[in-house]
Design a protein around this motif. Structure first.
Motif, mmCIF file in Angstrom:
data_model
loop_
_atom_site.group_PDB
_atom_site.id
_atom_site.type_symbol
_atom_site.label_atom_id
_atom_site.label_comp_id
_atom_site.label_asym_id
_atom_site.label_seq_id
_atom_site.Cartn_x
_atom_site.Cartn_y
_atom_site.Cartn_z
ATOM 1 N N GLU A 175 0.913 42.296 -37.882
ATOM 2 C CA GLU A 175 0.759 41.788 -39.248
ATOM 3 C C GLU A 175 1.642 40.565 -39.474
ATOM 4 N N THR A 195 2.265 47.544 -35.026
ATOM 5 C CA THR A 195 1.431 47.180 -36.171
ATOM 6 C C THR A 195 2.101 46.109 -37.018
ATOM 7 N N ASN A 214 -2.909 44.243 -31.967
ATOM 8 C CA ASN A 214 -1.652 44.874 -32.371
ATOM 9 C C ASN A 214 -1.728 45.460 -33.772
ATOM 10 N N LYS A 215 -2.288 44.706 -34.719
ATOM 11 C CA LYS A 215 -2.207 45.150 -36.112
ATOM 12 C C LYS A 215 -3.187 46.280 -36.436
ATOM 13 N N THR A 216 -4.191 46.470 -35.578
ATOM 14 C CA THR A 216 -5.188 47.505 -35.857
ATOM 15 C C THR A 216 -5.199 48.620 -34.823
ATOM 16 N N HIS A 261 -1.818 55.202 -42.639
ATOM 17 C CA HIS A 261 -2.891 54.224 -42.800
ATOM 18 C C HIS A 261 -2.928 53.685 -44.233
ATOM 19 N N TYR A 284 -2.056 51.817 -34.467
ATOM 20 C CA TYR A 284 -1.986 53.035 -35.277
ATOM 21 C C TYR A 284 -3.352 53.645 -35.549
#
Length: 360
Positions: A178, A174, A202-204, A89, A207
Motif C-alpha cells: 500500500e 500488505t 504485495n498489497k492484495t 480485511h 493477506y
C-alpha cells in the motif's frame, strides 16, 4: 451434504461469528457514549454481508488437507481464525478508503460516505473530516481486535506462535504494498510494470490469499513443501485478483462491481493498465487528463476507449490468465510430487475458477 451446501454452512458460521464479535464490541462501546456505540453498529452494517472470500478459502483448504475432518463442522479454532482474517480485511478496507478518498463500496456509500451524509452542525468539510477520522479509528480498532483474536486462538503454543508470525508477515507485506501504491500514484516513485506488479501482489495477495492458504496448512499440520506450494499459489491468485480489480474499475460496469466508476483514472492510480499504456504511442493522448479529480464522465469514457485502443485491457487480461495458468500448473506439480493431496489441489483450483470471468 453437497459441497455447495457445506460452503453455505461455512459462510453462515463465519457470518455468525463476525456478528457476535461486532455485538460484543458494540456492547462494550456503550460505556463510552451513544456516538461511539453507533460507530460500531455502522461498521458492523458495512462489514457484514460480504463475499467472505478469505475465511471460506481458509476453511475449504483446511478441510481438504485434513481428510478425517467433518466438513459440516470445522474446528472452532479454525472458524475463529478465519473470522479474524475477515476483521483484518475490513480494517484494511477502511484505511484504504481514507487513502483513496473513496466514498462508495459495494454499490452504496461506504462507512465514510454514510457518516459524512448524516448531517450535523458542521459544514461539508468538517463532516468529511469527522467521517474519515472515524474510519481511521475504526480500522485501528478492528486491526487490534483481529490481532487479539489471533493471539487468543485455542492452539498449542508452538502453532499459535507460528500463526502470529504468518499474520505479522502478511500485515508487513500488505502495508509495504500500500505504501508503494501511494508513492507511485503521487509520482514519488518511477512507474514501471515490474514495480507495479510487485506492489499489486504485495498489497492484495499477502493477506487475501497467501495468509488463508498458509494458515490452513499450519492448522492441518501440513509439510513445509505443502506450505511453500500454497504460498506460491496464493501469490499468483492474489495478483490475478488485484489485476481483475484494476480491469473492473477501468472497463467494468460499476452497477455490477459496486466500485466507484473510473476512480482509478481520476485518482491517478498506477495500475498495470497504466504501466502498459505508458509504453505506447497512445499515452500522449491519455496523460493530459490522467489523475484529474475534475474528470467528467465523457472524459473518463474517452480515456477508457484509448486504453482499449492501445491494447492495455487485452494485455492485463492476458496477465490475469497467466497467473491463473500458473496456479493450475503449480497445483498439478504439487499433487504429482505428493506435496499436497488431490483434494487440497482441487480446493485451490476451485478458488482459481471462481476468479475467471469475475465481474464483482
Amino acid at each position: 451434504m453437497k459441497a455447495t451446501a457445506i460452503r453455505e454452512d461455512t459462510r453462515a458460521r463465519v457470518e455468525d461469528a463476525l456478528r457476535d464479535r461486532f455485538s460484543q464490541h458494540t456492547e462494550a462501546a456503550e460505556a463510552y457514549g451513544a456516538e461511539f456505540a453507533s460507530l460500531w453498529r455502522t461498521a458492523a452494517d458495512h462489514a457484514l454481508g460480504g463475499k467472505l472470500i478469505r475465511p471460506c478459502l481458509l476453511l475449504d483448504v483446511h478441510h481438504a488437507l485434513t481428510p478425517d475432518a467433518d466438513a459440516e463442522h470445522p474446528p472452532h479454532a479454525a472458524v475463529e481464525i478465519a473470522t479474524c482474517i475477515e476483521l483484518l480485511h475490513y480494517a484494511f478496507l477502511l484505511h484504504d478508503d481514507v487513502i483513496d478518498g473513496d466514498l462508495t463500496r459495494r454499490g452504496r456509500p461506504n462507512l465514510i460516505g454514510e457518516l459524512a451524509a448524516r448531517g450535523g452542525t458542521g459544514d461539508d468539510e468538517a463532516r468529511l473530516h469527522w467521517a474519515r477520522s472515524s474510519a481511521i479509528l475504526m480500522g485501528d480498532l478492528l486491526l487490534s481486535a483481529a490481532l487479539m483474536g489471533f493471539s487468543r486462538a485455542d492452539l498449542p503454543s508452538g502453532t499459535r506462535s507460528a500463526l502470529l508470525d504468518l499474520v505479522d508477515e502478511a500485515i508487513r507485506e500488505t502495508v509495504a504494498g500500500e505504501h508503494t501504491d501511494v508513492a507511485l500514484s503521487l509520482g514519488m516513485l518511477g512507474s514501471d510494470l515490474s514495480t507495479v506488479l510487485s506492489m499489486s501482489a504485495n498489497k492484495t495477495a499477502a493477506y487475501s490469499f497467501t495468509l488463508p492458504l498458509r494458515v490452513a496448512a499450519l492448522l492441518a499440520g501440513a509439510s513445509p513443501a505443502a506450505d511453500e506450494a500454497l504460498r506460491r499459489a496464493g501469490r499468483h491468485l492474489g495478483l490475478a485478483y488485484q489485476l481483475q480489480d484494476d480491469v473492473l474499475c477501468a472497463f467494468g460496469d460499476h452497477r455490477t462491481h459496486g466500485k466507484d466508476a473510473f476512480s482509478d483514472l481520476r485518482e491517478g492510480k498506477e495500475t498495470a493498465i497504466i504501466a502498459f499504456a505508458r509504453t505506447t504511442s497512445t499515452w500522449s493522448r491519455i496523460a493530459p487528463r490522467f489523475g484529474s479529480a475534475a474528470l467528467s464522465l465523457q472524459d473518463t469514457i474517452g480515456m477508457r476507449d484509448l486504453l482499449r485502443e492501445c491494447g492495455a485491457e487485452r494485455f492485463v487480461t492476458g496477465l490475469i490468465d497467466d497467473q491463473l495458468d500458473a496456479v493450475r500448473a503449480l497445483m498439478a506439480e504439487a499433487e504429482a510430487t505428493g506435496e499436497i493431496s488431490a483434494n487440497a489441489a482441487r480446493a485451490v483450483l476451485v478458488s482459481a475458477s471462481r476468479l475467471e470471468g469475475r465481474r464483482a
